[in-house]
Design an enzyme around this catalytic site. Structure first.
Site, short mmCIF file in Angstrom:
data_model
loop_
_atom_site.label_atom_id
_atom_site.label_comp_id
_atom_site.label_asym_id
_atom_site.label_seq_id
_atom_site.Cartn_x
_atom_site.Cartn_y
_atom_site.Cartn_z
N GLY A 11 39.03 -23.99 -59.38
CA GLY A 11 38.29 -25.06 -58.70
C GLY A 11 36.83 -24.65 -58.53
O GLY A 11 36.54 -23.51 -58.19
N ALA A 22 21.94 -15.73 -60.87
CA ALA A 22 21.69 -14.33 -60.53
C ALA A 22 22.22 -13.39 -61.61
O ALA A 22 21.57 -12.39 -61.95
CB ALA A 22 22.35 -14.00 -59.18
N ARG A 72 41.35 -24.86 -65.28
CA ARG A 72 42.51 -24.01 -64.96
C ARG A 72 43.32 -23.96 -66.25
O ARG A 72 44.00 -24.93 -66.59
CB ARG A 72 43.35 -24.63 -63.84
N ASP A 103 41.57 -17.18 -56.37
CA ASP A 103 42.86 -16.51 -56.50
C ASP A 103 43.44 -16.57 -57.92
O ASP A 103 43.82 -15.55 -58.50
CB ASP A 103 43.81 -17.20 -55.49
N THR A 126 35.24 -19.63 -54.34
CA THR A 126 36.28 -20.58 -53.90
C THR A 126 35.95 -21.08 -52.51
O THR A 126 35.47 -20.30 -51.67
CB THR A 126 37.68 -19.92 -53.89
N ILE A 127 36.23 -22.36 -52.28
CA ILE A 127 36.00 -22.88 -50.93
C ILE A 127 37.08 -22.40 -49.96
O ILE A 127 36.90 -22.46 -48.75
CB ILE A 127 35.94 -24.44 -50.90
N ASP A 128 38.21 -21.91 -50.51
CA ASP A 128 39.38 -21.64 -49.65
C ASP A 128 39.24 -20.38 -48.78
O ASP A 128 39.92 -20.24 -47.78
CB ASP A 128 40.65 -21.50 -50.50
N ASP A 130 40.40 -17.49 -49.48
CA ASP A 130 41.73 -16.88 -49.43
C ASP A 130 41.81 -15.60 -50.26
O ASP A 130 42.80 -15.34 -50.93
CB ASP A 130 42.79 -17.89 -49.91
N ARG A 172 44.23 -24.97 -49.83
CA ARG A 172 45.49 -24.56 -50.47
C ARG A 172 46.41 -23.95 -49.43
O ARG A 172 46.76 -24.62 -48.48
CB ARG A 172 45.22 -23.60 -51.64
N ALA A 187 37.76 -30.40 -32.28
CA ALA A 187 39.03 -31.12 -32.52
C ALA A 187 40.00 -30.86 -31.37
O ALA A 187 40.05 -29.76 -30.82
CB ALA A 187 39.63 -30.67 -33.84
N GLU A 188 40.77 -31.88 -31.03
CA GLU A 188 41.75 -31.73 -29.95
C GLU A 188 42.93 -30.87 -30.41
O GLU A 188 43.58 -30.22 -29.59
CB GLU A 188 42.24 -33.11 -29.48
N ARG A 247 45.17 -43.27 -37.36
CA ARG A 247 44.74 -43.33 -38.75
C ARG A 247 44.80 -41.93 -39.36
O ARG A 247 44.51 -40.94 -38.68
CB ARG A 247 43.29 -43.84 -38.86
O1 F6P Z 1 41.09 -23.88 -54.63
C1 F6P Z 1 40.22 -24.91 -54.31
C2 F6P Z 1 40.98 -26.19 -54.06
O2 F6P Z 1 40.03 -27.20 -53.77
C3 F6P Z 1 42.05 -26.12 -52.98
O3 F6P Z 1 41.52 -26.19 -51.69
C4 F6P Z 1 42.91 -27.30 -53.36
O4 F6P Z 1 44.24 -27.10 -52.92
C5 F6P Z 1 42.84 -27.31 -54.86
O5 F6P Z 1 41.68 -26.58 -55.22
C6 F6P Z 1 42.79 -28.67 -55.47
O6 F6P Z 1 42.81 -28.52 -56.84
P1 F6P Z 1 42.50 -29.67 -57.90
O7 F6P Z 1 41.02 -29.86 -57.94
O8 F6P Z 1 43.04 -29.15 -59.17
O9 F6P Z 1 43.16 -30.92 -57.39
#
Ligand code: F6P
Length: 323
Positions: A11, A22, A72, A103, A126-128, A130, A172, A187-188, A247
């Site tokens: 991603g 860089a 991917r 990952d 990665t934004i995650d 992780d 993820r 957030a509550e 919602r």
């Molecule tokens: O790993 C980055 C991420 O945006 C996760 O947060 C998310 O679960 C996944 O990729 C979504 O993947 P895709 O863009 O293949 O739907």
């Protein structure tokens, strides 16, 4: 080492372009030929490889996405795919790699390097967030800021209508985006995979809030939460409180785009520069991280599915503040 390749994989994340810039500029500064490999490991297999100049990375530090594109690749996970990829690297004379991804990218790298010997250095893109071995990953800060901006807007309309909102965020299997965005937006409730979600406690809290005439309730849920995402949480609330105006909102890929924050630009620049230095010094098969503001190197095998435990203090703070 004269010829190196750089790719982005998995991603995309905001700041990947700053990292590519860089790598290219540090490599060229040291007299290297830097090859851009397009579409991640798939481009390696297909030989989608081009020599890059410093001007190819002009005017990209502020841009989201990745100029090298990303993918991917399922084919890369096969022995045939890996062999094709290795042959392409040989053909182009590439002696070292910079892999920018998350990952899945490092899992692929570990498998590849079990079979083939080529020096490589990784950057956590990665934004995650992780991955172990770094306090921050490239793109995380921007993703959280994007989520915060969106949740603030949702709160405006929630207040106007006296509504309950369940907002699902990416990550993820990790809850860091939800955790940090949730805290920042007041957030509550924040539901994340790192803690067990007791839905009854959440429902009881909504009921108690109703009794004290607090109608607005923002629930931030990580997509990987053990109870489920926004749809499941929304269903539980409406089942117990059919009278409430609830919602669900899945924020989705908006979290991956946009101009990187200054934090991500600086992080990516430092890491990209450090990656080329690591290749030059021969400290390879490691991911570059930043821990306590210092560059650190962690072997690929140790960064995968890395989770930083969430401290009991933080959980306690959230409980106290989210009344
Ligand atoms: O790993 C980055 C991420 O945006 C996760 O947060 C998310 O679960 C996944 O990729 C979504 O993947 P895709 O863009 O293949 O739907």
């Amino acid at each position: 080492m004269k010829n190196i390749g750089v790719l982005t994989s998995g991603g995309d994340s905001p700041g990947m372009n700053a990292a590519i810039r860089a790598v290219v500029r540090t490599g060229v500064y040291h007299g290297m030929n830097v090859y851009g490999i397009r579409r991640g490991y798939q481009g390696m297999i297909d030989g989608d490889i081009q020599l890059m100049q410093t001007t190819d990375v002009s005017n990209i530090i502020q841009r989201g996405g990745t100029i090298l594109k990303t993918a991917r690749s399922k084919e890369f996970m096969t022995p045939e795919g890996m062999q094709k990829a290795y042959e392409q690297l040989q053909k182009h004379g590439i002696e070292g790699l910079v892999l920018i991804g998350g990952d899945g990218t490092f899992r692929g790298a570990v498998k590849f390097f079990e079979q083939y010997t080529i020096p490589a250095v990784g950057l956590p893109g990665t934004i995650d967030k992780d991955l172990s071995g770094t306090d921050l990953t490239i793109g995380f800060d921007t993703a959280v800021n994007t989520a915060v901006e969106a949740i603030d807007k949702i709160r405006d309309t929630a207040e106007a209508h006296d509504r309950v909102f369940v907002i699902e965020l990416m990550g993820r299997d990790a809850g860091y985006i939800a955790l940090n965005s949730g805290i920042a937006c007041g957030a509550e409730d924040i539901l994340i995979p790192e803690t067990v979600t007791h839905i009854d406690e959440l429902l009881n809290k909504i009921e108690a809030d109703e009794l004290r005439k607090k109608a607005v309730h923002i629930i931030v849920v990580a997509e990987g939460d053990d109870f489920g995402g926004a749809t499941e949480v929304h269903a539980s609330i409406t089942e117990r409180f059919p009278r409430l105006d609830v919602r669900a909102c899945v924020l989705g890929h908006i979290q991956r785009g946009g101009s990187p924050t200054y934090t991500d630009r600086v992080l990516a620049s430092r890491m990209g520069h450090a990656a080329v230095n690591a290749l030059r010094s021969g400290d390879t098969q490691v991911m570059i991280g930043i821990v306590n503001n210092e560059i650190v190197h962690t072997p690929f095998t140790n960064v995968i599915k890395g989770t930083t435990p969430i401290s009991a203090d933080l959980i306690d703070m959230i409980r106290i503040l989210s009344v």
